[in-house]
Design an enzyme around this catalytic site. Sequence first.
Site, PDB file in Angstrom:
ATOM      1  N   ASN A   1     -10.041   0.198  -0.290  1.00  0.00           N
ATOM      2  CA  ASN A   1      -8.580   0.228  -0.256  1.00  0.00           C
ATOM      3  C   ASN A   1      -8.056  -0.358  -1.563  1.00  0.00           C
ATOM      4  O   ASN A   1      -8.140  -1.561  -1.800  1.00  0.00           O
ATOM      5  CB  ASN A   1      -8.081  -0.584   0.942  1.00  0.00           C
ATOM      6  CG  ASN A   1      -6.566  -0.561   1.086  1.00  0.00           C
ATOM      7  OD1 ASN A   1      -5.846  -0.160   0.180  1.00  0.00           O
ATOM      8  ND2 ASN A   1      -6.082  -1.002   2.229  1.00  0.00           N
TER       9      ASN A   1
ATOM     10  N   CYS B   1       0.812  -1.222   0.000  1.00  0.00           N
ATOM     11  CA  CYS B   1       0.000   0.000   0.000  1.00  0.00           C
ATOM     12  C   CYS B   1       0.845   1.272   0.000  1.00  0.00           C
ATOM     13  O   CYS B   1       0.353   2.339  -0.371  1.00  0.00           O
ATOM     14  CB  CYS B   1      -0.947   0.005   1.202  1.00  0.00           C
ATOM     15  SG  CYS B   1      -2.151  -1.341   1.179  1.00  0.00           S
TER      16      CYS B   1
ATOM     17  N   HIS C   1      -3.211   7.555   2.014  1.00  0.00           N
ATOM     18  CA  HIS C   1      -3.611   6.231   1.541  1.00  0.00           C
ATOM     19  C   HIS C   1      -5.022   5.974   2.044  1.00  0.00           C
ATOM     20  O   HIS C   1      -5.319   6.158   3.224  1.00  0.00           O
ATOM     21  CB  HIS C   1      -2.645   5.181   2.082  1.00  0.00           C
ATOM     22  CG  HIS C   1      -3.114   3.776   1.887  1.00  0.00           C
ATOM     23  ND1 HIS C   1      -3.604   3.309   0.686  1.00  0.00           N
ATOM     24  CD2 HIS C   1      -3.182   2.725   2.750  1.00  0.00           C
ATOM     25  CE1 HIS C   1      -3.935   2.049   0.820  1.00  0.00           C
ATOM     26  NE2 HIS C   1      -3.698   1.662   2.058  1.00  0.00           N
TER      27      HIS C   1
END
Length: 323
Positions: A280, A114, A250
């Site tokens: 996500n 990520c 993020h």
Amino acid sequence: MTIRAVVRGVGHYLPERVVSNAELAQTVDTSDEWIVSRSGIERRCIAAAGQTTSDLGARAAEAALADAGWQANDLDAIILATSTADLTFPSAATMVQARIGMTRGFAFDVQAVCAGFIFALANANALIISGQAKRVMVIGAETFSRLMDWTDRGTCVLFGDGAGALLLEAVESEGTSADRGILATDLNSDGRFKDLLYVDGGTSTGVTGKLRMQGREIFRHAVEKLAQTAHTALEKAGLGSADVDWIVPHQANLRIISATAQRMQVPMERVVVTVQDHGNTSAASIPLALSVGRDRGQIKQGDLIVTEAIGGGLTWGAVVLRW
């Protein structure tokens, strides 16, 4: 004079299929209320059968090139951040290079889960300030839906697919914090925390594997490390939280985003949030949010942006840039 990597274009692409929480609840032991209360996620996009990470990345790349008015061969390099490349090799970046018609320069992948887009941005910045490249495309692209255990409601409801791309160009600047472009980066990793977030497959097992996560521990590390790396990057740039126009984090979990903003003493009104629509999307989430934030009219030229992420590894980092 100082060379800065200045943003010249941005673009994104999302798969056509949108899956709501209500639709997920038909096959997973969950509910819209359960998902929203724990993550802020309301829907996510899922890649079609046969639609690959490089397909998504190429669509985002084409959108960014159109935004900048560039051609593919104007680029010197492509750096693509992903944990879900089409094949073990070659890289998804070279597949995007071929797809968009770029016949010069070089392309490679970065894998930091990520935090991948942050690591890719830092690498692009280094290429530019060292003189190895003048125009670099940085892409985040993922098909995380392919890594889901659809019986694990603690993880499968959180992730989605998508891609975003950013174009950077070398520009001579004054060398002050008022410059446009990337002003500072901060990268970190600690392999001792591997078991908090990983995929239980690969060459060691002979299967692709599924994503496994200790959500509570990841939350604890995320809030602490994201605020810390953002402050470090700002200090490197000679700036502070009061100078920030937008945090573009993020997009993993709304509670993490809110807690990090609070620690940084930045109000949520100055945070770009897209997690409710995309879930996500791992390395794709930051360029997606940058592109959507620009399209919404939130991000404007001259704005100071802090973008930060944490991912499996653990890996984490931040970039400070002036749009």
